[in-house]
Write an enzyme that holds these catalytic residues in place. Structure first.
Site, PDB file in Angstrom:
ATOM      1  N   ASP A   1      45.090  44.572  40.448  1.00 38.77           N
ATOM      2  CA  ASP A   1      43.834  43.878  40.114  1.00 38.77           C
ATOM      3  C   ASP A   1      43.984  42.375  40.322  1.00 38.77           C
ATOM      4  O   ASP A   1      43.077  41.705  40.827  1.00 38.77           O
ATOM      5  CB  ASP A   1      43.441  44.167  38.665  1.00 38.77           C
ATOM      6  CG  ASP A   1      43.174  45.646  38.436  1.00 38.77           C
ATOM      7  OD1 ASP A   1      42.669  46.303  39.372  1.00 38.77           O
ATOM      8  OD2 ASP A   1      43.487  46.143  37.346  1.00 38.77           O
TER       9      ASP A   1
ATOM     10  N   GLY B   1      53.279  47.032  46.722  1.00 43.00           N
ATOM     11  CA  GLY B   1      54.042  46.608  45.545  1.00 43.00           C
ATOM     12  C   GLY B   1      54.984  45.472  45.870  1.00 43.00           C
ATOM     13  O   GLY B   1      54.587  44.472  46.471  1.00 43.00           O
TER      14      GLY B   1
ATOM     15  N   LYS C   1      39.797  48.301  35.602  1.00 44.52           N
ATOM     16  CA  LYS C   1      40.050  47.578  36.857  1.00 44.52           C
ATOM     17  C   LYS C   1      39.019  46.480  37.113  1.00 44.52           C
ATOM     18  O   LYS C   1      39.358  45.394  37.574  1.00 44.52           O
ATOM     19  CB  LYS C   1      40.084  48.562  38.025  1.00 44.52           C
ATOM     20  CG  LYS C   1      41.293  49.471  37.954  1.00 44.52           C
ATOM     21  CD  LYS C   1      41.413  50.376  39.143  1.00 44.52           C
ATOM     22  CE  LYS C   1      42.461  51.449  38.893  1.00 44.52           C
ATOM     23  NZ  LYS C   1      43.796  50.933  38.613  1.00 44.52           N
TER      24      LYS C   1
HETATM   25  O1  RIB Z   1      44.582  48.612  37.266  1.00 42.79           O
HETATM   26  C1  RIB Z   1      45.042  48.687  35.950  1.00 42.79           C
HETATM   27  C2  RIB Z   1      44.005  49.263  35.072  1.00 42.79           C
HETATM   28  O2  RIB Z   1      43.776  50.595  35.452  1.00 42.79           O
HETATM   29  C3  RIB Z   1      44.378  49.315  33.625  1.00 42.79           C
HETATM   30  O3  RIB Z   1      44.059  48.141  32.926  1.00 42.79           O
HETATM   31  C4  RIB Z   1      43.637  50.525  33.107  1.00 42.79           C
HETATM   32  O4  RIB Z   1      42.479  50.190  32.434  1.00 42.79           O
HETATM   33  C5  RIB Z   1      43.339  51.355  34.355  1.00 42.79           C
HETATM   34  O5  RIB Z   1      42.034  51.596  34.503  1.00 42.79           O
END
Ligand code: RIB
Length: 292
Positions: A242, A212, A40
């Site tokens: 993210d 979402g 993340k």
């Molecule tokens: O938020 C997505 C991420 O969460 C992924 O890339 C994975 O690494 C998890 O940690």
């Protein structure tokens, strides 16, 4: 240029695509397997850099080949790695992802990300103090999140806490953070399933629940507002949260108001799900400008 510092996890995602999720004790045949950069923290750093911010990552990798891959990926995406260190004798963080039935399920192994301790972060205090905004998530130790929330408060640097993955958070951290961005599941764990609307009201312009494809919900001081997301055919939703957090931080750091920052972030997140991999669809600045 917005100065963003991301404190968090850096991992490699091991992604299996299958037509369904196996039940306990069951073996099924998958369709594909790929390894891609993730974590993340790293995802948020890369997303912010692609949107034109000056980004410093504070994190740890293992002394394995994954660690090298993670560092190369930061460099390729113009993320400053002065405060990313390989940990001797440790493996890099990994996320074991199943993509099936239109959604993902993830098991994270922290490994070197455990070493992102308060003492480690302290080395970057000067950079943190100079940041327009600091981003943090919860794939690193809890006491680090507490420590960062304290120093951000002390030095008057806005902290955006993305409370993912879900775990209970102390009241002090909630008070210290400038922005908190749980998804619906995380909000239910933080505030209780029945108290979501009360929590939004208690923290006006501070708690933003990402829903979402519905959009983002917050309380503007007078009423609850849902800022709608942009429709898109999703290929892989991994990393959409993210991308939202990074874009929200970039827009805020550039001085945009909350509503515009959320529209900008929603647009970035909607583009991110159109390609495979957490970072695969994260947009460049030019893909968003003028379209949100
Ligand atoms: O938020 C997505 C991420 O969460 C992924 O890339 C994975 O690494 C998890 O940690």
């Amino acid at each position: 240029m917005a100065k963003i510092t991301v404190i968090g996890s850096s991992s490699i995602d091991l992604v299996v695509t299958a037509s369904k999720r196996p039940s306990a004790g069951e073996t099924i045949m998958g369709e594909s397997f790929k390894t891609v950069p993730g974590g993340k923290g790293a995802n948020q750093a890369v997303a912010a850099a692609r949107l034109g911010a000056e980004v410093y990552m504070i994190g740890c990798v293992g002394d394995d080949s994954f660690g090298k891959e993670i560092l190369d990926n930061f460099t390729k995406n113009h993320v400053n790695t002065s405060y990313v260190e390989p940990v001797t004798g440790m493996e890099s963080g990994t996320a074991h992802i199943t993509l099936a039935e239109g959604d993902n399920s993830i098991i994270v192994v922290e490994a070197a990300n455990k070493k992102v301790t308060p003492e480690f972060v302290e080395k970057a205090l000067q950079r943190i103090r100079e940041s327009d905004i600091v981003l943090i998530q919860q794939e690193i130790p809890e006491d680090t999140v507490e420590y960062v929330s304290e120093i951000c408060r002390e030095h008057d640097v806005p902290l955006l806490l993305n409370p993912a993955p879900a775990r209970p958070i102390g009241q002090k951290v909630i008070e210290n953070a400038a922005y908190i961005t749980p998804n619906e599941l995380e909000a239910a764990i933080l505030f209780g399933q029945d108290d979501i609307h009360a929590a939004l009201k208690q923290y006006p312009n501070k708690v933003f629940i990402t829903e979402g494809k519905n959009g983002v919900r917050y309380f503007d001081g007078e009423r609850e507002v849902l800022v709608p997301s942009y429709p898109v055919d999703a290929v892989d939703t991994t990393g959409a949260g993210d991308t939202f957090n990074a874009a929200f931080a970039v827009a805020l750091a550039e001085g945009r108001d909350l509503q515009e920052s959320m529209r900008f972030a929603n647009k970035a997140a909607s583009l991110s799900v159109a390609k495979f991999g957490a970072q695969g669809g994260m947009p460049m600045r030019s893909e968003i400008e003028g379209s949100y």
